[in-house]
Design a protein around this motif. Structure first.
Motif, PDB file in Angstrom:
ATOM      1  N   ASN A 190      43.591  40.769  37.902  1.00 44.78           N
ATOM      2  CA  ASN A 190      44.435  39.673  36.670  1.00 44.78           C
ATOM      3  C   ASN A 190      43.686  39.164  35.816  1.00 44.78           C
ATOM      4  O   ASN A 190      45.091  39.490  34.456  1.00 44.78           O
ATOM      5  N   ALA A 201      46.637  39.997  32.993  1.00 46.22           N
ATOM      6  CA  ALA A 201      47.933  40.704  33.955  1.00 46.22           C
ATOM      7  C   ALA A 201      49.181  40.576  33.207  1.00 46.22           C
ATOM      8  O   ALA A 201      49.389  39.193  32.553  1.00 46.22           O
ATOM      9  N   GLU A 265      51.274  46.830  34.867  1.00 47.28           N
ATOM     10  CA  GLU A 265      51.119  46.415  36.011  1.00 47.28           C
ATOM     11  C   GLU A 265      51.259  47.757  36.695  1.00 47.28           C
ATOM     12  O   GLU A 265      51.757  48.205  36.629  1.00 47.28           O
TER      13      GLU A 265
END
Length: 280
Positions: A190, A201, A265
């Motif tokens: 992330n 992210a 993602e």
């Protein structure tokens, strides 16, 4: 024309969670014991033992059923503080995501087009018929506006915030939200520093304005300021992670010398069985 207007209005009410739902009698005192039992199937990695949870789904179903009778909107006397209310809504959201995944396993969120997983189904919650979208946008973000909530909401994806192994509790809520934020920001998937580029992210791009609004006055409009607040000081628990000092040295005291690159993602299902299979 009138029919189209009525259909559009009905669809808007549906997605926004503005339709009423029947309220059954409460089966007993409201609590998180059943939900805690379901969360026993969360692994330390954040993956879930879905097969085990399917066998033990009765506790999760009981908790979801209990949401229909009470909520901070319908029975505010049961949720006297903001912490009581926010803990309820976070747990409700995560439990509804979890039950929906259990019901459709082994399919995950990515199997639905246009994010239908979050708006295509309603649930009776305290006299309201709520979609996940309505619960998040209208209630969790509209009524509480704490950007740490983004890191506490389980979205059913491996790349999203991980599901904690315990319910959120009002008396520990602030610490739990901080832990969720540190866990997410401290994960190299992330937040990753590469020379003068910080890879973030997609969540930081999608909810950028929420994070910027939480910065103290005078800190500027750099989302890295928010990231910095939850990075670790050392990497004793996560060898090879990035620290606050790393970010300071690479990006300067105002964190304005680095380029930000947002990464997509991973929408695959956080299934412990698939992880074990990959390790063989």
């Amino acid at each position: 024309m009138a029919v189209l207007v009525a259909l559009a209005a009905g669809a808007w009410l549906y997605v926004r969670g503005a339709l009423p739902a029947p309220v059954p009698p409460a089966a007993g005192p409201f609590g998180y014991t059943d939900y805690a039992q379901a969360l026993n199937h969360v692994r330390p990695s954040g993956d879930l033992d879905f097969k085990g949870l399917q066998r033990d789904r009765a506790a999760l179903e009981r908790f979801v059923a209990s949401l229909a009778a009470v909520s901070p909107h319908r029975t505010p006397e049961l949720f006297p503080s903001p912490e009581d209310g926010l803990a309820y809504w976070i747990n409700a959201y995560n439990a509804l995501v979890l039950l929906q995944l259990v019901e459709r396993y082994p399919e995950g969120v990515a199997s639905d087009w246009f994010g239908r997983f979050y708006w295509g189904r309603t649930w009776p919650v305290g006299g309201e018929r709520l979609t996940l979208y309505a619960l998040e946008q209208r209630i969790l973000l509209g009524e509480y506006a704490d950007p740490r909530v983004h890191f506490a909401l389980f979205r059913g994806t491996r790349g999203g915030p991980r599901l904690d192994g315990a319910p959120y509790q009002p008396e520990f809520l602030d610490a739990q939200l901080n832990d969720a934020s540190r866990r997410y920001v401290g994960d190299a998937r992330n937040v990753k520093l590469e020379d003068k580029t910080v890879r973030l992210a997609h969540l930081f791009e999608e909810r950028k304005q929420d994070f910027l609004a939480a910065l103290p006055e005078g800190r500027g409009g750099n989302v890295l300021q928010f990231v910095w607040a939850f990075l670790p000081d050392t990497c004793e628990e996560r060898p090879g992670c990035d620290t606050r000092g790393d970010l300071d040295r690479a990006c300067g005291p105002d964190l304005d010398r680095c380029r930000i690159a947002f990464v997509p993602e991973d929408t695959s299902l956080p299934d412990a069985a698939s992880t074990a299979e990959q390790r063989r």
